[in-house]
Design an enzyme around this catalytic site. Structure first.
Site, PDB file in Angstrom:
ATOM      1  N   ARG A  13       0.845  -1.211   0.000  1.00  0.00           N
ATOM      2  CA  ARG A  13       0.000   0.000   0.000  1.00  0.00           C
ATOM      3  C   ARG A  13       0.875   1.254   0.000  1.00  0.00           C
ATOM      4  NH1 ARG A  13      -0.510   4.667   2.701  1.00  0.00           N
ATOM      5  NH2 ARG A  13      -0.042   3.560   4.630  1.00  0.00           N
ATOM      6  N   ASP A  14       1.476   1.581   1.120  1.00  0.00           N
ATOM      7  CA  ASP A  14       2.304   2.791   1.207  1.00  0.00           C
ATOM      8  C   ASP A  14       3.441   2.711   0.184  1.00  0.00           C
ATOM      9  OD1 ASP A  14       3.693   5.062   2.115  1.00  0.00           O
ATOM     10  OD2 ASP A  14       3.214   4.665   4.199  1.00  0.00           O
ATOM     11  N   HIS A 205       5.275   4.291  12.690  1.00  0.00           N
ATOM     12  CA  HIS A 205       5.229   4.276  11.225  1.00  0.00           C
ATOM     13  C   HIS A 205       6.151   5.392  10.736  1.00  0.00           C
ATOM     14  CE1 HIS A 205       2.821   3.897   7.332  1.00  0.00           C
ATOM     15  NE2 HIS A 205       3.424   5.056   7.162  1.00  0.00           N
ATOM     16  N   HIS A 207       8.796   7.086   8.228  1.00  0.00           N
ATOM     17  CA  HIS A 207       9.454   7.198   6.925  1.00  0.00           C
ATOM     18  C   HIS A 207      10.912   7.590   7.177  1.00  0.00           C
ATOM     19  CE1 HIS A 207       5.984   6.837   4.071  1.00  0.00           C
ATOM     20  NE2 HIS A 207       5.350   6.899   5.235  1.00  0.00           N
ATOM     21  N   CYS A 238       3.997   9.429  -0.094  1.00  0.00           N
ATOM     22  CA  CYS A 238       2.618   9.856  -0.257  1.00  0.00           C
ATOM     23  C   CYS A 238       2.644  11.064  -1.194  1.00  0.00           C
ATOM     24  CB  CYS A 238       2.037  10.226   1.109  1.00  0.00           C
ATOM     25  SG  CYS A 238       0.405  10.971   1.002  1.00  0.00           S
ATOM     26  N   ASN A 247       9.225   4.324   3.483  1.00  0.00           N
ATOM     27  CA  ASN A 247       9.163   3.852   4.863  1.00  0.00           C
ATOM     28  C   ASN A 247      10.500   3.230   5.239  1.00  0.00           C
ATOM     29  OD1 ASN A 247       6.230   3.420   3.676  1.00  0.00           O
ATOM     30  ND2 ASN A 247       6.025   3.564   5.883  1.00  0.00           N
TER      31      ASN A 247
END
Ligand code: HMG
Ligand code: MG
Length: 300
Positions: A13-14, A205, A207, A238, A247
């Site tokens: 996803r990310d 989470h 990055h 993003c 990430n």
């Protein structure tokens, strides 16, 4: 420090949501299956968001349906509103994630509403999910800085995290969306938020834009946090967070944890193979230092 750590793999996803080359449903499914084989048990596989906002995540329903057959595994999907929730539920989602921001600038850019409006949009989603037996994870973005508003106060993060927790999210993941944090700031942030949400229910989470993610994670582990979000190969970003890179890489996290005597259940060789396959498809080398080192030692 040796308490078990839960890794949430966010690569599909990310990792893919900001890629220029569109990745087909088949390739996304193959990537997820490779991550499953590597032993990652919680994987974020897509988003039910506006296709205009994130075209890369179109057909996440097909991806979810294709992978959702492994007993004991969790496949997470992002939902920004009730429309997304309905689509996720129809595709069989068992875990959805709502995503808020600690800063107004990012909230507006990312989901086109204020922080308060986003929380009220999530209320019916969380209520319906409770009734449907679907688990809801909460995200708070920009916890250590915002690309639009600059500095973000720990108290602002704590207020949003508390709202998500009080509404019924089983875990709240704290996103350093643009990767600007440093260990002492991460530590202070966790201390502030842990007054409202139990530390073991907070996800990290981070990055890795400024190369601080592993150091920040280590500080978080020392504070007692035990949930880490990471992406295979260090993929991620993003489109609404200008300048942000990927990430923290799952390989690098696994290497660090195993080195600390924390068992992850992840097979490093298979994880590196998963990263190499997706990196070849995307046409760029993985940024994970561990994968680079393993690849280099193999080619000797
Ligand atoms: P909006 O324009 O305000 O929404 O966008 P709207 O309700 O006015 O609807 C506009 C159009 O979108 C309509 O279609 C809706 O049907 C459609 P049209 O009539 O124009 O054809 N729409 C949808 N379509 C599919 N699924 C939906 C949906 N909702 C509306 N769920 C909206 C608001 C939230 C929809 C939009 O801004 C959006 O989708 N944003 C998502 C952005 C995103 O996915 N960002 C990346 C994830 S967050 C992240 O990466 C951070 C994180 O990793 C943590 C960290 O690092 O910090 C999680
Ligand atoms: Mg992120």
């Amino acid at each position: 420090m040796t308490d078990q750590v839960r890794i949430v793999e966010v690569g599909p996803r990310d990792g893919l949501q900001n890629e220029k080359i569109p990745v087909s449903v088949e390739a996304r499914v193959a990537f997820i299956e490779n991550l499953v084989k590597a032993g990652l048990r919680r994987i974020e596989v897509g988003s039910f968001v506006s296709p205009k906002a994130i075209p890369q995540m179109v057909n996440s329903d097909q991806v979810l349906r294709a992978v959702d057959h492994h007993p004991g595994y969790e496949f997470h999907v992002l939902v920004p509103n009730e429309k997304g929730y309905e689509a996720a539920k129809a595709a069989g989602a068992k875990v959805v994630a709502v995503f808020a921001s600690a800063s107004e600038g990012f909230s507006k850019a990312n989901i086109n509403c204020s922080v308060a409006e986003s929380i009220s949009r999530f209320t019916p989603v969380i209520e319906r999910a409770k009734a449907d037996g679907i688990k809801v994870r909460g995200y708070v973005s920009c916890v250590l800085g915002c690309p639009y508003d600059g500095e973000v106060k720990p108290s602002a993060v704590a207020a949003v995290a508390k709202k998500l927790w009080d509404q019924g999210c089983y875990e709240v993941s704290l996103g350093d969306t643009i990767g600007v944090g440093t260990p002492m700031k991460a530590r202070q942030l966790l201390r502030a938020v842990a007054a409202d949400v139990p530390i073991k229910k907070l996800g990290l989470h981070f990055h890795d834009t400024y190369g601080q993610a592993l150091a920040n994670l280590y500080a978080g582990l020392e504070e007692g946090a035990r949930v880490i979000d990471s992406a295979a190969g260090g993929l991620g970003g993003c489109p609404y967070a200008p300048g942000a890179t990927g990430n923290v890489a799952t390989e690098d996290v696994v290497y660090m944890l195993e080195g600390m005597g924390i068992k992850t259940g992840v097979d490093m060789q298979k994880l590196v193979a998963a990263t190499n396959e997706i990196s070849n498809l995307l046409g760029k080398p993985p940024v994970s230092r561990v994968t680079s080192a393993i690849n280099a030692s193999r080619s000797k």
